[in-house]
Design an enzyme around this catalytic site. Structure first.
Site, mmCIF file in Angstrom:
data_model
loop_
_atom_site.group_PDB
_atom_site.id
_atom_site.type_symbol
_atom_site.label_atom_id
_atom_site.label_comp_id
_atom_site.label_asym_id
_atom_site.label_seq_id
_atom_site.Cartn_x
_atom_site.Cartn_y
_atom_site.Cartn_z
ATOM 1 N N ASP A 10 0.778 -1.253 0.000
ATOM 2 C CA ASP A 10 0.000 0.000 0.000
ATOM 3 C C ASP A 10 0.809 1.302 0.000
ATOM 4 O OD1 ASP A 10 -2.012 -1.869 0.132
ATOM 5 O OD2 ASP A 10 -2.907 -1.166 1.994
ATOM 6 N N ASP A 48 -4.588 -0.923 -1.916
ATOM 7 C CA ASP A 48 -5.904 -0.783 -1.280
ATOM 8 C C ASP A 48 -6.825 -0.173 -2.338
ATOM 9 O OD1 ASP A 48 -6.922 -1.345 1.360
ATOM 10 O OD2 ASP A 48 -7.189 0.798 1.715
ATOM 11 N N HIS A 50 -10.809 0.537 -2.900
ATOM 12 C CA HIS A 50 -12.190 0.503 -2.433
ATOM 13 C C HIS A 50 -13.155 1.143 -3.422
ATOM 14 C CE1 HIS A 50 -10.616 -0.748 1.398
ATOM 15 N NE2 HIS A 50 -10.044 0.409 1.658
ATOM 16 N N HIS A 54 -17.617 2.609 0.388
ATOM 17 C CA HIS A 54 -17.173 1.355 1.019
ATOM 18 C C HIS A 54 -17.571 1.307 2.495
ATOM 19 C CE1 HIS A 54 -14.105 -1.619 2.525
ATOM 20 N NE2 HIS A 54 -14.580 -2.251 1.472
ATOM 21 N N HIS A 83 -10.908 6.699 1.501
ATOM 22 C CA HIS A 83 -9.520 6.604 1.026
ATOM 23 C C HIS A 83 -9.403 5.547 -0.051
ATOM 24 C CE1 HIS A 83 -9.835 3.329 3.927
ATOM 25 N NE2 HIS A 83 -8.862 2.753 3.238
ATOM 26 N N LYS A 108 -7.050 -5.058 -3.124
ATOM 27 C CA LYS A 108 -7.834 -5.608 -2.012
ATOM 28 C C LYS A 108 -8.789 -4.560 -1.477
ATOM 29 C CE LYS A 108 -4.095 -4.400 1.093
ATOM 30 N NZ LYS A 108 -4.781 -3.254 1.714
ATOM 31 N N CYS A 152 -2.542 -3.026 7.490
ATOM 32 C CA CYS A 152 -2.377 -3.919 6.335
ATOM 33 C C CYS A 152 -1.120 -4.768 6.403
ATOM 34 C CB CYS A 152 -2.479 -3.118 5.045
ATOM 35 S SG CYS A 152 -4.179 -2.546 4.805
HETATM 36 C C1 VGL Z 1 -4.989 0.464 5.605
HETATM 37 C C2 VGL Z 1 -6.640 1.249 6.969
HETATM 38 C C3 VGL Z 1 -7.554 1.158 5.941
HETATM 39 C C4 VGL Z 1 -3.543 0.095 5.461
HETATM 40 C C5 VGL Z 1 -5.881 0.364 4.571
HETATM 41 O O1 VGL Z 1 -3.011 0.104 4.339
HETATM 42 O O2 VGL Z 1 -2.918 -0.218 6.502
HETATM 43 N N1 VGL Z 1 -5.377 0.903 6.809
HETATM 44 N N2 VGL Z 1 -7.158 0.723 4.736
HETATM 45 ZN ZN ZN Z 2 -8.518 0.732 3.178
#
Ligand code: VGL
Ligand code: ZN
Length: 207
Positions: A10, A48, A50, A54, A83, A108, A152
């Site tokens: 990410d 990430d 979404h 979401h 996000h 994901k 994550c």
């Molecule tokens: C993440 C919160 C929501 C991460 C992703 O990449 O750690 N944290 N979505």
């Molecule tokens: Zn996320």
């Protein structure tokens, strides 16, 4: 024989300072990730990803605010600012991320009603297919770096260990969100799962 692979988690604009879900110093690891990745012949990236509206977004729950926890069908869930919405600039990789030899990008969190911190399993337990991909490729040891260490990265490493892979986190090439004790909890979970934490200069054979 051990077959190693680096999993880069990410490295996206929304997780950078100024982004929608900024991870403190998230941008500081971008050059470190690039340097680390250059030492690995095999690299996989996660993204990430979404849909609008979401389930994990506080904006999808009237009266709720980001960083509150709600009860999801699959357990407690932290609510986030919107996000990494599919196709938006915030969901793109940081422009300085330079890993041209990355072999796979696994997205994901694309199911509207389920989050997926982990690159291996959505929060309701459904596999993403990554474990099967890595097994078919003969990977035995996964080295992990990226954002965020307490979400994550941690969830991915625990699932990787549960799936039978040896797992090492390169701690100085991660940064954490650290909300509501999440970092301490993540450290405990990773230790319990048998995940090793090292510094990049201590990676065996990887100077
Ligand atoms: C993440 C919160 C929501 C991460 C992703 O990449 O750690 N944290 N979505
Ligand atoms: Zn996320």
């Amino acid at each position: 024989m051990t077959q190693e692979l680096l999993l880069v988690v990410d490295i996206q604009n929304d997780f950078m300072p100024g982004g929608a879900l900024a991870v403190p110093e998230g941008d500081a690891i971008v050059p470190l990730v690039n340097r680390l990745a250059a030492r690995f012949p095999h690299v996989v990236l996660t993204q990430d990803w979404h849909p609008k509206g979401h389930f994990s977004f506080a904006s999808s729950h009237p009266g709720r605010r980001p960083f509150e926890t709600i009860a999801a069908a699959y357990g407690p869930h932290v609510l986030w600012p919107d996000h990494c919405v599919q196709g938006t600039p915030g969901a793109e990789f940081h422009r300085d991320l330079a890993i041209p030899h990355a072999e796979l990008v696994i997205r994901k969190g694309y199911n509207a009603g389920v989050d997926s911190y982990s690159a291996f399993r959505e929060a309701d337990g459904r596999p993403t297919g990554l474990a099967g991909y890595l097994r078919e490729r003969g990977v035995t040891h996964i080295v992990v770096a990226g954002l965020a260490l307490d979400f994550c990265v941690a969830w991915s490493t625990c699932d990787a260990a549960a799936a039978g892979f040896a797992v090492t986190v390169v701690e100085d090439v991660c940064r954490a969100i650290d909300t509501g004790g999440s970092l301490a909890a993540a450290r405990a979970d990773m230790a319990a799962a048998g995940v090793k934490l090292v510094r990049s200069d201590a990676l065996p054979g990887k100077r």
